[in-house]
Design a protein around this motif. Sequence first.
Motif, PDB file in Angstrom:
ATOM      1  N   ASP A  48       1.040  -1.271   0.012  1.00 29.11           N
ATOM      2  CA  ASP A  48      -0.005   0.041  -0.092  1.00 29.11           C
ATOM      3  C   ASP A  48       0.830   1.284   0.036  1.00 29.11           C
ATOM      4  O   ASP A  48       0.418   2.275  -0.668  1.00 29.11           O
ATOM      5  CB  ASP A  48      -1.001  -0.032   1.123  1.00 29.11           C
ATOM      6  CG  ASP A  48      -1.856  -1.007   1.190  1.00 29.11           C
ATOM      7  OD1 ASP A  48      -1.250  -2.262   1.574  1.00 29.11           O
ATOM      8  OD2 ASP A  48      -2.869  -1.130   0.986  1.00 29.11           O
ATOM      9  N   PRO A  51       2.782   2.659  -4.072  1.00 22.40           N
ATOM     10  CA  PRO A  51       1.956   2.787  -5.189  1.00 22.40           C
ATOM     11  C   PRO A  51       2.545   3.113  -6.666  1.00 22.40           C
ATOM     12  O   PRO A  51       2.073   2.889  -7.647  1.00 22.40           O
ATOM     13  CB  PRO A  51       1.092   3.952  -4.889  1.00 22.40           C
ATOM     14  CG  PRO A  51       1.950   4.856  -3.984  1.00 22.40           C
ATOM     15  CD  PRO A  51       2.759   4.029  -3.414  1.00 22.40           C
ATOM     16  N   VAL A  71      -3.550  -2.534  -5.410  1.00 23.00           N
ATOM     17  CA  VAL A  71      -2.962  -1.049  -5.039  1.00 23.00           C
ATOM     18  C   VAL A  71      -2.071  -0.531  -5.807  1.00 23.00           C
ATOM     19  O   VAL A  71      -1.872   0.733  -5.690  1.00 23.00           O
ATOM     20  CB  VAL A  71      -2.646  -1.067  -3.457  1.00 23.00           C
ATOM     21  CG1 VAL A  71      -3.507  -1.779  -2.568  1.00 23.00           C
ATOM     22  CG2 VAL A  71      -1.260  -2.161  -3.456  1.00 23.00           C
TER      23      VAL A  71
END
Length: 212
Positions: A48, A51, A71
Motif C-alpha cells: 500500500d 504505489p 493497490v
Amino acid sequence: MADCEEDPNSLVLDFTAKGLKIVEIPNDIQPTGLICDRNDIAKIENLDNHPYLKQVSLACNHIVRMNGISVLKHLNVLNLATNSIVNIEGLEELSELSWLDLSGNSIKNFSPLCKNTQLHHVDLSDNSIACITDLSPLTHLQTLLLHGNTISSLKTVPSYLPRQLSVLSLESNEIQDLNEISYLSCLENLDQLSIARNPCVILTSLYPFKVV
C-alpha cells in the motif's frame, strides 16, 4: 539484505531466494521494481505504501490469491508464474498493465483480463484452461501464450481474439480436429503459431494421408 540495482530513473529491489514468507519494503524508499522470486510467500500484501511500483515479480512462490496487487495503479509488468493461483483478480483497475505472466498456475478462466486493455503480452501457459474466452477488447495484444492447457476447440477465436495478434502458442492442448485451425484465418497479422503436440498433429504425423 536486498540487492539493489539503481540507475538514474529507477530503483529495483531484488529479494530472490531469500527464504521470505512476506513481502516487506522499507517505507523510506520508493522502488520502481520489486523481485521476490523463489521464496515462500503465500499472500500479496504490504504494498500500500509503494504505489509507484511499475514492475513486480513474485514467481515461484505459494500465492493463491492475487487481489493484493490491486493497490499498484501504475504497474506495467507483473510476473506471478508458478504459484497456486486459481482465479484472476485484482487487475481491474491496473490500467497501465502491459506485460503479464500467469503461467504455471491453476487458472481456468481468463475473461477478467478483458478490462486490461493495454496488455500486449499475456502468458497463460501450463494452466487449466479448457476454452478461449473473450479478449477482443485488448486491441494492443501482440503475444498470447496458451500452451500446456486443455483447449479442444478454436471456434470462439474469430469473436474473442483481437485481430492484430502476432504470436499465438497453442502447443500441447487437446485439439483433436486439424480443421479447427481454420478458425485462426481471421488473425491476419499472425506471424508465429505453434500447434505442436496436439492430438490432431500427432495423428497426422502417424497417418500422413490426405484428410477429406
